[in-house]
Write a protein that holds these residues in place. Structure first.
Motif, PDB file in Angstrom:
ATOM      1  N   GLN A  44      52.057  82.950  32.002  1.00  0.00           N
ATOM      2  CA  GLN A  44      52.749  83.684  30.945  1.00  0.00           C
ATOM      3  C   GLN A  44      53.075  82.809  29.736  1.00  0.00           C
ATOM      4  O   GLN A  44      52.962  83.255  28.610  1.00  0.00           O
ATOM      5  N   TRP A  45      53.542  81.598  29.979  1.00  0.00           N
ATOM      6  CA  TRP A  45      53.971  80.714  28.895  1.00  0.00           C
ATOM      7  C   TRP A  45      53.115  79.455  28.889  1.00  0.00           C
ATOM      8  O   TRP A  45      52.609  79.018  29.924  1.00  0.00           O
ATOM      9  N   ARG A  46      52.973  78.855  27.707  1.00  0.00           N
ATOM     10  CA  ARG A  46      52.170  77.638  27.582  1.00  0.00           C
ATOM     11  C   ARG A  46      52.904  76.501  26.882  1.00  0.00           C
ATOM     12  O   ARG A  46      52.472  75.363  26.952  1.00  0.00           O
ATOM     13  N   ASP A  47      53.975  76.792  26.163  1.00  0.00           N
ATOM     14  CA  ASP A  47      54.646  75.747  25.397  1.00  0.00           C
ATOM     15  C   ASP A  47      56.126  76.090  25.267  1.00  0.00           C
ATOM     16  O   ASP A  47      56.525  77.244  25.444  1.00  0.00           O
ATOM     17  N   TYR A  48      56.928  75.091  24.949  1.00  0.00           N
ATOM     18  CA  TYR A  48      58.357  75.318  24.708  1.00  0.00           C
ATOM     19  C   TYR A  48      58.852  74.375  23.627  1.00  0.00           C
ATOM     20  O   TYR A  48      58.205  73.397  23.284  1.00  0.00           O
ATOM     21  N   ALA A  49      60.025  74.700  23.099  1.00  0.00           N
ATOM     22  CA  ALA A  49      60.679  73.856  22.103  1.00  0.00           C
ATOM     23  C   ALA A  49      62.181  73.903  22.351  1.00  0.00           C
ATOM     24  O   ALA A  49      62.713  74.933  22.758  1.00  0.00           O
ATOM     25  N   ILE A  50      62.839  72.788  22.111  1.00  0.00           N
ATOM     26  CA  ILE A  50      64.296  72.705  22.235  1.00  0.00           C
ATOM     27  C   ILE A  50      64.843  72.280  20.885  1.00  0.00           C
ATOM     28  O   ILE A  50      64.396  71.285  20.316  1.00  0.00           O
ATOM     29  N   ASP A  51      65.805  73.045  20.378  1.00  0.00           N
ATOM     30  CA  ASP A  51      66.425  72.755  19.090  1.00  0.00           C
ATOM     31  C   ASP A  51      67.920  72.589  19.325  1.00  0.00           C
ATOM     32  O   ASP A  51      68.583  73.511  19.817  1.00  0.00           O
ATOM     33  N   LEU A  52      68.454  71.418  19.017  1.00  0.00           N
ATOM     34  CA  LEU A  52      69.869  71.118  19.226  1.00  0.00           C
ATOM     35  C   LEU A  52      70.539  70.936  17.879  1.00  0.00           C
ATOM     36  O   LEU A  52      70.253  69.988  17.160  1.00  0.00           O
ATOM     37  N   ASN A  53      71.421  71.853  17.528  1.00  0.00           N
ATOM     38  CA  ASN A  53      72.179  71.801  16.281  1.00  0.00           C
ATOM     39  C   ASN A  53      73.652  71.607  16.590  1.00  0.00           C
ATOM     40  O   ASN A  53      74.052  71.542  17.749  1.00  0.00           O
ATOM     41  N   ARG A  54      74.461  71.578  15.550  1.00  0.00           N
ATOM     42  CA  ARG A  54      75.900  71.406  15.751  1.00  0.00           C
ATOM     43  C   ARG A  54      76.530  72.631  16.402  1.00  0.00           C
ATOM     44  O   ARG A  54      77.403  72.506  17.257  1.00  0.00           O
ATOM     45  N   ASP A  55      76.071  73.831  16.035  1.00  0.00           N
ATOM     46  CA  ASP A  55      76.692  75.057  16.523  1.00  0.00           C
ATOM     47  C   ASP A  55      75.933  75.736  17.651  1.00  0.00           C
ATOM     48  O   ASP A  55      76.505  76.557  18.365  1.00  0.00           O
ATOM     49  N   VAL A  56      74.649  75.440  17.799  1.00  0.00           N
ATOM     50  CA  VAL A  56      73.824  76.178  18.749  1.00  0.00           C
ATOM     51  C   VAL A  56      72.755  75.272  19.357  1.00  0.00           C
ATOM     52  O   VAL A  56      72.257  74.361  18.695  1.00  0.00           O
ATOM     53  N   ALA A  57      72.450  75.526  20.637  1.00  0.00           N
ATOM     54  CA  ALA A  57      71.327  74.883  21.318  1.00  0.00           C
ATOM     55  C   ALA A  57      70.346  76.002  21.677  1.00  0.00           C
ATOM     56  O   ALA A  57      70.748  77.026  22.237  1.00  0.00           O
ATOM     57  N   ILE A  58      69.064  75.816  21.340  1.00  0.00           N
ATOM     58  CA  ILE A  58      68.070  76.871  21.520  1.00  0.00           C
ATOM     59  C   ILE A  58      66.900  76.345  22.336  1.00  0.00           C
ATOM     60  O   ILE A  58      66.353  75.281  22.037  1.00  0.00           O
ATOM     61  N   PHE A  59      66.514  77.109  23.366  1.00  0.00           N
ATOM     62  CA  PHE A  59      65.289  76.853  24.120  1.00  0.00           C
ATOM     63  C   PHE A  59      64.342  77.999  23.793  1.00  0.00           C
ATOM     64  O   PHE A  59      64.668  79.166  24.025  1.00  0.00           O
ATOM     65  N   SER A  60      63.172  77.688  23.234  1.00  0.00           N
ATOM     66  CA  SER A  60      62.188  78.695  22.853  1.00  0.00           C
ATOM     67  C   SER A  60      60.968  78.559  23.740  1.00  0.00           C
ATOM     68  O   SER A  60      60.466  77.451  23.939  1.00  0.00           O
ATOM     69  N   ALA A  61      60.481  79.689  24.263  1.00  0.00           N
ATOM     70  CA  ALA A  61      59.297  79.703  25.120  1.00  0.00           C
ATOM     71  C   ALA A  61      58.181  80.459  24.401  1.00  0.00           C
ATOM     72  O   ALA A  61      58.401  81.557  23.890  1.00  0.00           O
ATOM     73  N   PHE A  62      56.992  79.851  24.380  1.00  0.00           N
ATOM     74  CA  PHE A  62      55.862  80.398  23.638  1.00  0.00           C
ATOM     75  C   PHE A  62      54.727  80.800  24.575  1.00  0.00           C
ATOM     76  O   PHE A  62      54.447  80.102  25.544  1.00  0.00           O
ATOM     77  N   ARG A  63      54.062  81.907  24.245  1.00  0.00           N
ATOM     78  CA  ARG A  63      52.821  82.264  24.927  1.00  0.00           C
ATOM     79  C   ARG A  63      51.708  81.335  24.483  1.00  0.00           C
ATOM     80  O   ARG A  63      50.923  80.867  25.275  1.00  0.00           O
ATOM     81  N   ARG A  64      51.639  81.118  23.174  1.00  0.00           N
ATOM     82  CA  ARG A  64      50.695  80.173  22.571  1.00  0.00           C
ATOM     83  C   ARG A  64      51.470  79.338  21.564  1.00  0.00           C
ATOM     84  O   ARG A  64      52.446  79.799  21.004  1.00  0.00           O
TER      85      ARG A  64
END
Length: 117
Positions: free
Chosen positions: A43-63
């Motif tokens: 289902q997924w092939r890649d991910y990204a983690i973004d760490l900011n002062r107010d929010v931490a985000i984990f993004s999952a990509f199909r491509r």
């Protein structure tokens, strides 16, 4: 040994304020466990983690070149209001919001369940 390096302070200057929001070890291992199962299911092939002062985000990509299929956001400032966790879909709509990470990941984990005759 006479050089004293000051401890980094937050941008606001408050001594206890964090400089960035992040995932702790248990949260990240839970998210990465789901990511590994989704990768093995194709289902997924890649991910990204973004760490900011107010929010931490984990993004999952199909491509890699597409928008993320899901974003898992942690906003500690909302923990007493709507809940600090949010599951956001590809179109930017909030699919789920709550206090517990397990409840936020449940819709994604349901996609892994397959019926067997």
């Amino acid at each position: 040994m006479s050089n004293v390096t000051p401890f980094p302070r937050s941008p606001s200057g408050a001594p206890g304020a964090p400089t960035q929001t992040g995932f702790d070890r248990i949260e990240l291992s839970r998210i990465m466990d789901l990511y590994g199962r989704m990768v093995s299911a194709g289902q997924w092939r890649d991910y990204a983690i973004d760490l900011n002062r107010d929010v931490a985000i984990f993004s999952a990509f199909r491509r890699t070149a597409e928008r993320p299929e899901y974003r898992i956001e942690k906003r500690p400032a909302l923990r007493h209001r709507q809940g600090m966790w949010a599951l956001i879909g590809e179109n930017g709509a909030v699919l789920r919001r709550g206090q517990e990470l397990a409840g936020i990941l449940a819709p994604v984990e349901r996609r892994l369940v397959k019926l067997i005759d």
